[in-house]
Design an enzyme around this catalytic site. Structure first.
Site, PDB file in Angstrom:
ATOM      1  N   ASP A 157      -1.463  36.501  38.560  1.00 56.41           N
ATOM      2  CA  ASP A 157      -1.302  35.071  38.758  1.00 56.41           C
ATOM      3  C   ASP A 157      -2.687  34.449  38.932  1.00 56.41           C
ATOM      4  O   ASP A 157      -3.506  34.974  39.691  1.00 56.41           O
ATOM      5  CB  ASP A 157      -0.444  34.845  40.009  1.00 56.41           C
ATOM      6  CG  ASP A 157       0.079  33.423  40.097  1.00 56.41           C
ATOM      7  OD1 ASP A 157       1.188  33.190  39.615  1.00 56.41           O
ATOM      8  OD2 ASP A 157      -0.629  32.563  40.652  1.00 56.41           O
ATOM      9  N   ILE A 158      -2.941  33.358  38.218  1.00 60.24           N
ATOM     10  CA  ILE A 158      -4.236  32.674  38.366  1.00 60.24           C
ATOM     11  C   ILE A 158      -4.238  31.961  39.712  1.00 60.24           C
ATOM     12  O   ILE A 158      -3.315  31.196  40.017  1.00 60.24           O
ATOM     13  CB  ILE A 158      -4.466  31.648  37.234  1.00 60.24           C
ATOM     14  CG1 ILE A 158      -4.465  32.336  35.865  1.00 60.24           C
ATOM     15  CG2 ILE A 158      -5.792  30.897  37.455  1.00 60.24           C
ATOM     16  CD1 ILE A 158      -4.588  31.389  34.683  1.00 60.24           C
ATOM     17  N   ASN A 200      -5.236  22.259  36.986  1.00 61.99           N
ATOM     18  CA  ASN A 200      -4.497  21.225  36.244  1.00 61.99           C
ATOM     19  C   ASN A 200      -4.693  19.843  36.853  1.00 61.99           C
ATOM     20  O   ASN A 200      -4.927  18.870  36.147  1.00 61.99           O
ATOM     21  CB  ASN A 200      -3.000  21.552  36.216  1.00 61.99           C
ATOM     22  CG  ASN A 200      -2.620  22.413  35.035  1.00 61.99           C
ATOM     23  OD1 ASN A 200      -3.317  22.463  34.037  1.00 61.99           O
ATOM     24  ND2 ASN A 200      -1.504  23.109  35.149  1.00 61.99           N
ATOM     25  N   ASP A 244      -4.532  24.501  29.975  1.00 67.83           N
ATOM     26  CA  ASP A 244      -4.064  25.275  28.813  1.00 67.83           C
ATOM     27  C   ASP A 244      -5.174  26.161  28.249  1.00 67.83           C
ATOM     28  O   ASP A 244      -4.940  27.317  27.905  1.00 67.83           O
ATOM     29  CB  ASP A 244      -3.565  24.332  27.702  1.00 67.83           C
ATOM     30  CG  ASP A 244      -2.220  23.684  28.044  1.00 67.83           C
ATOM     31  OD1 ASP A 244      -1.603  24.078  29.060  1.00 67.83           O
ATOM     32  OD2 ASP A 244      -1.792  22.791  27.291  1.00 67.83           O
ATOM     33  N   GLU A 256       1.518  30.156  35.089  1.00 63.84           N
ATOM     34  CA  GLU A 256       0.222  30.842  35.123  1.00 63.84           C
ATOM     35  C   GLU A 256       0.403  32.283  35.554  1.00 63.84           C
ATOM     36  O   GLU A 256      -0.487  32.899  36.102  1.00 63.84           O
ATOM     37  CB  GLU A 256      -0.747  30.104  36.054  1.00 63.84           C
ATOM     38  CG  GLU A 256      -0.432  30.196  37.530  1.00 63.84           C
ATOM     39  CD  GLU A 256       0.618  29.201  38.030  1.00 63.84           C
ATOM     40  OE1 GLU A 256       0.776  29.119  39.251  1.00 63.84           O
ATOM     41  OE2 GLU A 256       1.273  28.523  37.221  1.00 63.84           O
TER      42      GLU A 256
END
Length: 183
Positions: free
Chosen positions: A49-50, A57, A66, A92
């Protein structure tokens, strides 16, 4: 035919990142489980997971978000073997399937990926990204749900422990790090 192959590929890949999608993930994991029942061998999952993706965002816009997702998939692909598969399973959130991989190697790959990702910079910034990773090994009598669930639980623990880290079922829970000043 080429068109037929293209359509098959489109049906199993995420249009944004080119990673495989959930449909392909379900097929792949079910297949590995079937193979495991016949001939047990080590298979590992890395759930990734980022960290603070929503902030990327919100701060830089969805287009930059993106691009960051695509950069992550490209980085992961450059780091894993041809036999490993990368899936986008959520916004993500990604899953890397490492077939024929023992725990030590899975841990090594996870740590290498965690380090490699820090080389990804958010577009037009000097800020790099980090990821949290959860590891799960396929065990006897496990279902796909349990296998994924364990990786997810470890990922959650990695985030709880401060992010930008790898957690496996063998990692000490975060309670220890709060009370033990040596950690």
């Amino acid at each position: 035919t080429d068109l037929h192959q293209q359509l098959i590929l489109q049906s199993v890949t995420d249009p944004l990142t080119g990673a495989f999608n959930r449909r392909k993930m379900d097929q792949t994991l079910a297949s590995l489980l079937d193979q495991y029942r016949i001939n047990p061998q080590n298979n590992a999952l890395l759930m990734i997971d980022i960290d603070f993706f929503k902030k990327i965002n919100d701060t830089y816009g969805h287009e930059v978000g993106d691009i960051t997702l695509c950069d992550l998939v490209n980085k992961l692909q450059s780091q894993v073997r041809k036999t490993d598969k990368i899936f986008r399973i959520g916004g993500e959130e990604f899953l890397v399937v490492l077939p024929n991989t023992d725990f030590e190697h899975a841990l090594h790959v996870a740590e290498a990926l965690r380090m490699a990702v820090t080389e990804i910079y958010i577009v037009n910034t000097t800020q790099s990204i980090t990821v949290s990773l959860g590891i799960s090994m396929l065990m006897k009598n496990m279902t796909v749900e349990q296998w994924l669930g364990q990786a997810d639980k470890c990922l959650y623990e990695a985030k709880k422990m401060g992010r930008n880290r790898v957690v496996s079922p063998n990692t000490q829970p975060s309670i220890a790090s709060e009370t033990d000043p040596t950690l």
